[in-house]
Structures are given as C-alpha cells and as structure tokens.
Design a protein around this motif. Structure first.
Motif, PDB file in Angstrom:
ATOM      1  N   LEU A  61       8.688  -9.683  26.106  1.00 33.48           N
ATOM      2  CA  LEU A  61       7.717  -8.978  24.858  1.00 33.48           C
ATOM      3  C   LEU A  61       7.780  -7.110  25.057  1.00 33.48           C
ATOM      4  N   LEU A  74      12.114 -14.353  21.451  1.00 31.60           N
ATOM      5  CA  LEU A  74      10.614 -13.931  20.360  1.00 31.60           C
ATOM      6  C   LEU A  74      10.938 -13.485  19.113  1.00 31.60           C
ATOM      7  N   THR A  75       9.819 -14.060  18.353  1.00 29.99           N
ATOM      8  CA  THR A  75      10.268 -13.915  16.808  1.00 29.99           C
ATOM      9  C   THR A  75       9.142 -13.833  16.418  1.00 29.99           C
ATOM     10  N   THR A  76       8.650 -12.566  15.719  1.00 31.06           N
ATOM     11  CA  THR A  76       7.552 -12.241  14.761  1.00 31.06           C
ATOM     12  C   THR A  76       7.164 -12.634  13.237  1.00 31.06           C
ATOM     13  N   SER A 127       4.062 -14.204  15.748  1.00 34.96           N
ATOM     14  CA  SER A 127       4.501 -14.389  16.562  1.00 34.96           C
ATOM     15  C   SER A 127       5.052 -15.797  17.602  1.00 34.96           C
ATOM     16  N   ARG A 162      10.171  -2.541  20.111  1.00 36.07           N
ATOM     17  CA  ARG A 162       9.558  -2.431  19.003  1.00 36.07           C
ATOM     18  C   ARG A 162       9.916  -1.676  17.612  1.00 36.07           C
ATOM     19  N   HIS A 164      10.463  -9.902  12.717  1.00 32.64           N
ATOM     20  CA  HIS A 164      11.737  -9.479  13.990  1.00 32.64           C
ATOM     21  C   HIS A 164      12.012 -10.287  14.967  1.00 32.64           C
ATOM     22  N   GLN A 165      12.944 -10.218  16.138  1.00 36.34           N
ATOM     23  CA  GLN A 165      13.866 -11.682  16.790  1.00 36.34           C
ATOM     24  C   GLN A 165      14.777 -10.657  17.749  1.00 36.34           C
ATOM     25  N   SER A 194      12.531 -20.591  14.860  1.00 30.35           N
ATOM     26  CA  SER A 194      12.345 -20.429  16.670  1.00 30.35           C
ATOM     27  C   SER A 194      11.978 -21.446  16.226  1.00 30.35           C
ATOM     28  N   SER A 199       2.980 -20.522  20.572  1.00 24.50           N
ATOM     29  CA  SER A 199       2.315 -19.591  19.165  1.00 24.50           C
ATOM     30  C   SER A 199       1.852 -18.429  19.641  1.00 24.50           C
TER      31      SER A 199
END
Length: 379
Positions: free
Chosen positions: A216, A176-178, A152, A221, A182-183, A130, A147
């Motif tokens: 977001l 978004l990278t968690t 994330s 999700r 998850h991206q 990211s 951040s």
C-alpha cells in the motif's frame, strides 16, 4: 471493509501429505480448460504478468525505469540492509517482462529475496483479477482477501515456492488491485533465491501486516499511473455459462445424500471444485461448464472419438493417471452438444492435484460420473 476470511487447509490430521519435491505440471486436458476459466492466480507469477500493455495517449512510460522500480521497492520496505538490487523498466518490445525490482533483504534473522512487480489490468476488470489461489492446486496456502475502501482488493497469501511441499521454501505475497486496474505484487521468500533448496531463515522477513504496508506504500502510486493503459486481451475460445452457485446447487441434487461435501471453491462462472467423502476417504471433484461456438474446430478435435448419445451429445470418458503424478488417478466424463455447450466432470482419489491418494479409487464410479454429466438439469 470486509473482514479477513482465512481459508482453512483441506488436510486434517492423519491425512497423507505429498512426499518428495514433486512439482505442479501444466500437462493434462483438465488443467488446460481450468486455466481458460480461472484467471491468473492458478498460473504463477509469469502468467500473472503475461498481458502486454499498449500506450493510450501521451507516452509517459519512459519514466518507469529499472532504477525507479528499485527505488520504489526500497522505499516501501521497513529498515534493513539491502544488497544485489536489480530491476526491469517498461519496454514496448514484444514479450518483454513487466516492470519489476528484486533485491536481497538482510535483517538479524538472515537474508531473504524480495521481488515487486506492477502492471495495469484491462478494464473492465476481469472477475477473477484478485483472488486467492485455488486449493485444488495450492492445498497448503493460507490466504485472505480483503475489500478496501475505494473498491480496492488486497490478497495476502502465505504459501510455498513449491505449493505441494509444505516443508520447502516459503513464499508469501501481497497483491493489491485497485478499482482503476492498477495492480502491485510483492513476493518474499525465506531464502535468497527462488531456486534455493535450503532456507536462510525460519520465515520470510515481512509479516503479513508489514507486507500489507509495503504493497500500500505511496511509492507505487506514481509508478502505476506512469504506465500505459492495457489493451483488452483477446477473447478466450469458450466462456462459462453457469454461475458457481448454479453449478453447486445443481450438483448437490445429483450427489448421494451420504456424501460429505467440503472445501467448495471455484470461479465466478464456469468452474467449481470441492471435496467429497463417502466415509472411505476424501476425493477432489470438479465441474467445468463451457460454451463454445458451434462447430469450433478446436473442440471438435477433442471430441472426434466421442460416442454419440441419444440426447444429441457426444460423450468421452477417461481413466488416466493424475496429470500431476503422486500416484493418484483421474476419472472424467466429458460431453459436448451440437450447440457448443460442454460439461466436464472430473474426480481424483486425492484431495488436491499433486497429492498422494487418500483412497484406492475416486468416490464416484465412472458410471455415476457419466450419469451426472448427462443429467438434463444442466440445461
């Protein structure tokens, strides 16, 4: 939460801009090795989603259908008219694309293409999973990385379909990278297609704040959790030994004190690029540090014509046109030792790949590059 940190452009008033619509090219030995080190963001969207997923545990991936992807994207967008919506669901077939959705979004300012893609990254997360695009290849992008709570990371990038054509079609993305890998990526244009040559509106429809809200959004999700987990990718043939800070601190001891250094970027390990200026115009300087397996056949082929040095290294020097054209030249000093340690120092007489020259020759002579790459401080 870390504060936004905008990345200023490399280019000051009066410096040359690229002419025409020259595209980035994947050619050139230097770009090949950079691609090994700098993960994903230098490779474009196709490479970004190149890793394939493999199911772990019960298969729930059938729920990630094309229609579900379209519905998630529509639900994440602000009010507006939508046409030409299409999507791609999950498939375990080889070389199949990652789940995505694309549509044309209409508001009072005109039509615009919006695309979304999702994937699960292998764990542990790659160090550069990211990051903002490197300015050596995307000199006109305006990018911030934040951040977020829970581990994330959010990257908002305002760039162009052609990164070397700041007057061309704009391409803004939110990624978004968690912490769980998850991206989600949403890309918007100020045109109806990525192939368009004429804009349909002044800017893409969603502001950076709206892009943030969209990426977001709660609709992503359940889609991401329904995807299979991702297998660890195969190891690359080389790894970077020196950290970014180690490369920079070592390099600074070798540069003439009269040089001005700016725009320092790079990977966590193994690669750094910066702009140096001796008062006669800026030039791009890069350092690539790699550890190969001793006697690896691939790297041995690269150095088969190299000159043996007294310290045991095998040295190559090159003076070639810049692999991305625009009239610039690229000078290189490249050395490989018997233990597999390789160091490549490259410079251009322009401030970034693909741009027109800022000076007749690169700031450092080929002799100076050779002195740098052979310096025992690297060991």
């Amino acid at each position: 939460m870390a504060a936004d940190k905008a990345r200023p452009s490399r280019f000051q008033d009066g410096m040359k801009r690229p002419q025409g619509d020259s595209r980035r090219m994947a050619a050139g030995l230097h770009r090949h090795w950079v691609a090994v080190i700098v993960v994903a963001t230098l490779g474009g969207f196709g490479a970004w989603f190149g890793l394939r997923n493999h199911t772990s545990g019960p298969d729930t991936s059938s729920r990630v259908t094309a229609s579900r992807m379209v519905a998630a994207l529509r639900g994440a967008l602000p009010p507006g008219r939508v046409t030409d919506a299409s999507g791609t669901g999950w498939s375990d077939k080889a070389d199949s694309p990652q789940p995505s959705a694309e549509l044309i979004f209409h508001d009072a300012a005109g039509a615009a293409s919006i695309l979304a893609q999702v994937r699960n990254l292998p764990m542990p997360l790659p160090p550069d999973s990211s990051v903002c695009p490197d300015r050596a290849h995307h000199p006109y992008d305006r990018c911030t990385r934040r951040s977020l709570s829970g581990g994330s990371a959010l990257v908002i990038d305002q760039g162009y379909v052609d990164p070397l054509a700041p007057g061309g079609i704009q391409q803004w993305t939110a990624e978004l990278t968690t912490a769980a890998g998850h991206q989600t990526l949403i890309r918007e244009l100020n045109a109806s297609t990525a192939q368009a040559t004429t804009a349909t509106r002044p800017t893409p429809p969603l502001t950076p704040s709206q892009l943030t809200t969209a990426v977001l959004d709660k609709h992503w999700r359940p889609v991401l959790t329904a995807l299979p987990t991702t297998a660890t990718p195969p190891r690359v043939p080389s790894t970077g030994l020196l950290t970014k800070n180690q490369i920079v601190s070592t390099l600074r001891t070798m540069l003439p004190s009269t040089f001005h250094v700016s725009d320092l970027e790079g990977a966590e390990k193994g690669y750094v690029d910066l702009v140096i200026d001796d008062g006669h115009g800026p030039g791009l300087l890069t350092v690539t540090d790699q550890q190969w397996a001793p006697k690896d056949s691939k790297i041995a082929e690269v150095f088969k014509a190299a000159k043996q040095q007294a310290d045991g290294g095998r040295l190559l020097t090159r003076q070639v046109p810049s692999p991305e054209g625009a009239g610039a030249v690229q000078w290189e000093a490249d050395i490989l030792y018997s233990n597999g340690h390789r160091l490549l120092v490259t410079e251009l007489n322009s401030s970034a790949y693909g741009l027109t020259p800022t000076r007749p020759q690169p700031p450092l002579s080929l002799r100076q590059l050779t002195t740098i790459v052979r310096n025992s401080s690297w060991h």
